[in-house]
Design a protein around this motif. Sequence first.
Motif, PDB file in Angstrom:
ATOM      1  N   ILE A 213       0.439  -1.391  -0.475  1.00  0.00           N
ATOM      2  CA  ILE A 213      -0.035  -0.130   0.202  1.00  0.00           C
ATOM      3  C   ILE A 213       0.799   1.065   0.168  1.00  0.00           C
ATOM      4  N   THR A 214       0.664   2.344  -1.269  1.00  0.00           N
ATOM      5  CA  THR A 214       1.622   3.825  -1.203  1.00  0.00           C
ATOM      6  C   THR A 214       1.199   4.427  -1.579  1.00  0.00           C
ATOM      7  N   HIS A 215       1.584   5.669  -1.751  1.00  0.00           N
ATOM      8  CA  HIS A 215       0.886   6.762  -2.440  1.00  0.00           C
ATOM      9  C   HIS A 215       2.500   7.280  -3.567  1.00  0.00           C
ATOM     10  N   ASN A 216       3.634   6.522  -3.273  1.00  0.00           N
ATOM     11  CA  ASN A 216       4.647   6.315  -4.152  1.00  0.00           C
ATOM     12  C   ASN A 216       4.392   5.862  -5.297  1.00  0.00           C
ATOM     13  N   LEU A 217       4.184   6.602  -6.694  1.00  0.00           N
ATOM     14  CA  LEU A 217       4.405   5.965  -7.620  1.00  0.00           C
ATOM     15  C   LEU A 217       4.946   5.040  -8.795  1.00  0.00           C
ATOM     16  N   GLY A 218       6.541   6.006  -7.850  1.00  0.00           N
ATOM     17  CA  GLY A 218       8.034   4.984  -8.198  1.00  0.00           C
ATOM     18  C   GLY A 218       7.730   3.872  -7.380  1.00  0.00           C
ATOM     19  N   VAL A 219       7.571   3.679  -6.345  1.00  0.00           N
ATOM     20  CA  VAL A 219       7.929   2.418  -5.875  1.00  0.00           C
ATOM     21  C   VAL A 219       7.380   1.499  -6.476  1.00  0.00           C
ATOM     22  N   VAL A 220       6.010   1.691  -6.819  1.00  0.00           N
ATOM     23  CA  VAL A 220       4.880   1.137  -7.741  1.00  0.00           C
ATOM     24  C   VAL A 220       5.444   0.215  -8.774  1.00  0.00           C
ATOM     25  N   ALA A 221       5.693   1.627  -9.634  1.00  0.00           N
ATOM     26  CA  ALA A 221       6.718   0.618 -11.452  1.00  0.00           C
ATOM     27  C   ALA A 221       7.212   0.020 -11.069  1.00  0.00           C
ATOM     28  N   ARG A 222       8.373  -0.273  -9.911  1.00  0.00           N
ATOM     29  CA  ARG A 222       9.767  -0.507  -9.415  1.00  0.00           C
ATOM     30  C   ARG A 222       9.051  -2.201  -9.261  1.00  0.00           C
ATOM     31  N   TYR A 223       8.121  -2.050  -8.325  1.00  0.00           N
ATOM     32  CA  TYR A 223       8.143  -3.671  -8.338  1.00  0.00           C
ATOM     33  C   TYR A 223       6.958  -4.193  -8.575  1.00  0.00           C
ATOM     34  N   ALA A 224       5.545  -3.160  -8.743  1.00  0.00           N
ATOM     35  CA  ALA A 224       4.702  -3.905  -8.720  1.00  0.00           C
ATOM     36  C   ALA A 224       4.165  -4.572  -9.595  1.00  0.00           C
ATOM     37  N   GLU A 225       3.501  -5.567  -9.900  1.00  0.00           N
ATOM     38  CA  GLU A 225       2.830  -6.929 -11.190  1.00  0.00           C
ATOM     39  C   GLU A 225       2.113  -6.168 -11.318  1.00  0.00           C
ATOM     40  N   ARG A 226       0.572  -6.136 -10.634  1.00  0.00           N
ATOM     41  CA  ARG A 226      -0.190  -5.590 -10.572  1.00  0.00           C
ATOM     42  C   ARG A 226      -1.207  -3.702  -9.358  1.00  0.00           C
ATOM     43  N   VAL A 227      -1.795  -3.501 -10.279  1.00  0.00           N
ATOM     44  CA  VAL A 227      -1.887  -2.415  -9.734  1.00  0.00           C
ATOM     45  C   VAL A 227      -3.564  -2.040  -9.315  1.00  0.00           C
ATOM     46  N   ILE A 228      -3.728  -1.161  -8.896  1.00  0.00           N
ATOM     47  CA  ILE A 228      -5.068  -0.946  -8.438  1.00  0.00           C
ATOM     48  C   ILE A 228      -5.621   0.539  -7.300  1.00  0.00           C
ATOM     49  N   VAL A 229      -6.007   0.914  -8.146  1.00  0.00           N
ATOM     50  CA  VAL A 229      -5.861   2.844  -8.340  1.00  0.00           C
ATOM     51  C   VAL A 229      -7.446   3.036  -6.628  1.00  0.00           C
ATOM     52  N   MET A 230      -7.338   3.483  -5.942  1.00  0.00           N
ATOM     53  CA  MET A 230      -7.817   3.664  -4.939  1.00  0.00           C
ATOM     54  C   MET A 230      -8.102   5.775  -4.931  1.00  0.00           C
ATOM     55  N   TYR A 231      -9.494   5.856  -5.055  1.00  0.00           N
ATOM     56  CA  TYR A 231     -10.206   7.329  -4.898  1.00  0.00           C
ATOM     57  C   TYR A 231     -10.944   6.998  -3.799  1.00  0.00           C
ATOM     58  N   ALA A 232     -11.245   7.785  -2.838  1.00  0.00           N
ATOM     59  CA  ALA A 232     -12.607   8.040  -2.094  1.00  0.00           C
ATOM     60  C   ALA A 232     -13.619   7.228  -1.697  1.00  0.00           C
ATOM     61  N   GLY A 233     -12.018   6.354  -0.713  1.00  0.00           N
ATOM     62  CA  GLY A 233     -13.020   4.586  -1.088  1.00  0.00           C
ATOM     63  C   GLY A 233     -13.688   3.792  -1.554  1.00  0.00           C
ATOM     64  N   LYS A 234     -13.384   3.929  -3.074  1.00  0.00           N
ATOM     65  CA  LYS A 234     -13.234   2.987  -4.113  1.00  0.00           C
ATOM     66  C   LYS A 234     -12.120   2.115  -5.119  1.00  0.00           C
ATOM     67  N   ILE A 235     -12.662   1.557  -5.453  1.00  0.00           N
ATOM     68  CA  ILE A 235     -11.666   1.361  -6.223  1.00  0.00           C
ATOM     69  C   ILE A 235     -12.030   1.871  -8.088  1.00  0.00           C
ATOM     70  N   VAL A 236     -10.748   3.299  -8.326  1.00  0.00           N
ATOM     71  CA  VAL A 236     -11.629   3.383 -10.026  1.00  0.00           C
ATOM     72  C   VAL A 236     -10.633   2.580 -10.993  1.00  0.00           C
ATOM     73  N   GLU A 237      -9.823   2.526 -11.317  1.00  0.00           N
ATOM     74  CA  GLU A 237      -9.157   1.446 -11.616  1.00  0.00           C
ATOM     75  C   GLU A 237      -8.130   0.142 -11.417  1.00  0.00           C
ATOM     76  N   SER A 238      -8.167  -0.407 -12.009  1.00  0.00           N
ATOM     77  CA  SER A 238      -6.939  -1.164 -11.698  1.00  0.00           C
ATOM     78  C   SER A 238      -6.669  -2.451 -13.061  1.00  0.00           C
ATOM     79  N   GLY A 239      -5.476  -3.521 -13.239  1.00  0.00           N
ATOM     80  CA  GLY A 239      -4.578  -4.025 -14.300  1.00  0.00           C
ATOM     81  C   GLY A 239      -3.227  -3.657 -14.242  1.00  0.00           C
ATOM     82  N   THR A 240      -2.607  -4.234 -15.255  1.00  0.00           N
ATOM     83  CA  THR A 240      -0.814  -4.507 -14.584  1.00  0.00           C
ATOM     84  C   THR A 240      -0.539  -2.597 -14.776  1.00  0.00           C
ATOM     85  N   ALA A 241       0.661  -3.200 -14.014  1.00  0.00           N
ATOM     86  CA  ALA A 241       1.787  -1.949 -13.722  1.00  0.00           C
ATOM     87  C   ALA A 241       1.583  -1.444 -15.181  1.00  0.00           C
TER      88      ALA A 241
END
Lengths: 342, 343
Positions: A213-241
Motif C-alpha cells: 500500500i503506497t502513495h509513491n508511484l515510483g515505488v509501484v512502477a519498480r515493484y508491482a505486477e498489478r496495480v489497484i488505484v483507489m479514490y474516495a473509498g472505491k477502486i477506480v481503476e486496476s490493471g497490470t503496471a
Amino acid sequence: MPKLLEVENLRTQFHTTEGTVKAVDGITYDVSEGETVAIVGESGCGKSVGAMSILRLIPHPPGEILEGSRILFGGKDLLAMGDEEIRHVRGGRISMVFQEPMTSLNPVLTIGLQLTETMMLHLGLGQPEADRRAVELLGMVGIGEPERRLKQYPHHFSGGMRQRVMIALALSCNPRLIIADEPTTALDVTIQAQILELMRNLTKQMGVALIVITHNLGVVARYAERVIVMYAGKIVESGTADQIYHNPRHPYTIGLLNSVPRMDLRQGGKRLVPIEGQPPDLTRLDGGCSYRPRCRWAVEACARSIPALEAVGDGQIAACFRAGERALDLEREFDLDEASGA
Amino acid sequence: MNAQAAMPAPSAAGSVAKGETLLEVRNLKKYFPVTEGLVFQKTVGNVKAVDGVSFDIRKGETLGLVGESGCGKTTTGRCVLQLDRPTSGEIVFEGVNLERLSNKALTPWRQKIQVIFQDPYSSLNPRMKVGSILDEPMRIHGIEPDPGRRNRRIAELLTVCGLPAKFADRYPHEMSGGQRQRVGIARALCLNPDFIICDEAVSALDVSIQAQVINLLEDLREEFELTYLFIAHDLSVVHHLCSRVAVMYLGKVVELAESDELFDNPLHPYTRALLSAVPIPDPRVEAQRAYQTLKGEVPSPLNPPPGCVFHPRCAMAVEGCRTEVPALRELHPGHWVACPEVS
C-alpha cells in the motif's frame, strides 16, 4: 495461479459525530499466490483501512465492516471466523509490515523476545528452536551479528534496521501473504531502495504474495505486477503496471500520473498539471461519481449515477463512463512511450 | 551619528540585480555540543551537523539542497535564517555579513529572508485565525500601520496564494493540509521578502495537491522576483523546481551543479547512488534501469569517519580516501565535485 485472497464488496465505515465516514465503499479484488499487488491512492482514499479490514484490525466501535462484505483467504471467509481463529491467521498465514517501525515494535521488549514469541505461538516451536530460527531470520534480512542484536531493544536500531526487523517478524511464521502498509515512507531513499529490494527478493524466494500500500508511484512502477488505484473509498481503476502507466483509462489515474514530476526527463520549464480541488468529504458523498468535482471530463451522467468498474482492456478495469474514449489520451502530459524508448 | 545608524540596514528596494549574487555562504560550520551530567555538565563531543559548507545563490534562481535525514540540510537553512547562530563561517546577504550583526540589527534583515516549513499542521498557531497569523508579522515589522489596509493586504495575499479571502476568519484546523500550506506561503510573502527558504515545503502533501503548490511556488517566484533555497529530499521535485542543486552528505556538500547537468551526469559516487535509488514512475523505464543499492547506513555525525565521510560506503574508495578530506573541484564549468577519483 490459484487465488489466494478474494475481497468481495468490502465496505468499512466509521460512525463519527460528524456523520458516517464511508472509508471503504464496496471494493472487490483478488491476489494470486506469490503475486505482488500495489494499492495506490492519496491520504484518506481508504487504502489502509481496506488492508486493515482484511485482518479485522478495525476498532469497533467506531469502525464497522458491513454485512455483505466477504474476504476469502484460501477459500475461508476471514470475516466469518471466530476471534480465536482469526488470531491464528494474524501474524501466521497473513502478516503485516507497517509504516512506522518505531511504533509497531514493542519498545520494552528485546527484538529476540518479539521474534521468538510469535514463532512459539504460531509454529509451536520450543525456545531453543525459536532462538535458532530468529538468528537465521535476522541474517536473512541483512542484520549483522544476529546473536548480539537479538538481545537489543528497538531503540538500539536505526529506522532502516527496525524495518528489517519488521520484515523478519513478518516472515517468521511462513506466511502466504504479507500486507505492507507504506513500508518505506518513513525511510530515506537509499534505505528505501534497500528495504524494497530485500522484500522483493525474499517474497519471490519464498513464494509469498505481497500487497504493497503506497502513495509513491515510483515505488509501484519498480515493484508491482498489478496495480489497484483507489479514490474516495472505491477502486477506480486496476490493471497490470504497464497498463496503468502506459494506457491509463480513468481521469484520476491520468491526473495522478501528470502530477508527479519525472526525475529522468529534462524539465525545460514545463509546468506540472495538477488535479484541481480537494478530495471529497467522505461523510457527504452523493449518488454520483465522487471524482466528478475535480474531473475535466465530467458530463451530466456522472452526477446521476456512480460508474461501475468495467473492462477496458485485457484484465484492465476502470470506473468511468468515458474510459473508452481515445480523446482521454490527449490528457497525458508526458509521452510515456517516447520517454521509455529514449 | 549614533551607533544604530552605522549598522548596515537593507535597502528598501532589492538592490541586487537579477543574476547577481544575493547570498553567499562561506565555510559554514554548526556544531551542537553533546553534554553529560545533570548538574555539572561537560561537553563530551560535538555533533558536526554542518561542517564547512559553501555556496552562492544568485538573485532569481532556485538552489536545491538535497540529501538524506541528518545530512545537515535543514541546519544549513536555519543558519541562513539566523535561527541558529553558526559555530563559524559567514552568511553574506546582499553584501552584508549577517554574522557580525547583533540580534537587534538583524531585525530588518529577517524581514527579507523568510521561511516555509514542512509541516503545515505544526507551523501555524492553532489558536490564531488565519487573518491574525498574517497580520502579526506585518504589525511587528511595521509594514503597514493602518489596520484597514492591512486587512486588504491579507485578502490580497490569500487570493494570490489561491485561497478565498474569507479564509482570514478561519482557524488552521478548519482547513486541509494543502490549504494550510498555502497559508504558510502567504505568511512568508506578507513581509515582501527577497529570499525564501522552503524547508521540505511540499513533502507532507499528497501528489495531486503537491503539484498545485509547486506551481504556486513557481508563479510567485516570477511575480515577486523571489529567490528560493529549496531544501528537500524528493529528488524529482528538486529536478523540476531548481536551477542548481547542491547534494549534501553528513554535513558536507559533495556535489554542486546546474540541475539538468547534475541529473544527466552525476559524478560523485554518492549522488549516483542517490539518483539510482529514486524509482521512476514508469515500469518500462524501471525494467531497463541498472541500479546499485548503497550498502550500509549513514554514519553518526557525532563520530564521522576520517578522510572522506562517504568512504565506508563507497565502491570507488581508495587508500587516500581514508585520510584525505576531499575538496570541491570544478570539473566542468559550474559542476563541482568533492571526490578525487572522478574525472
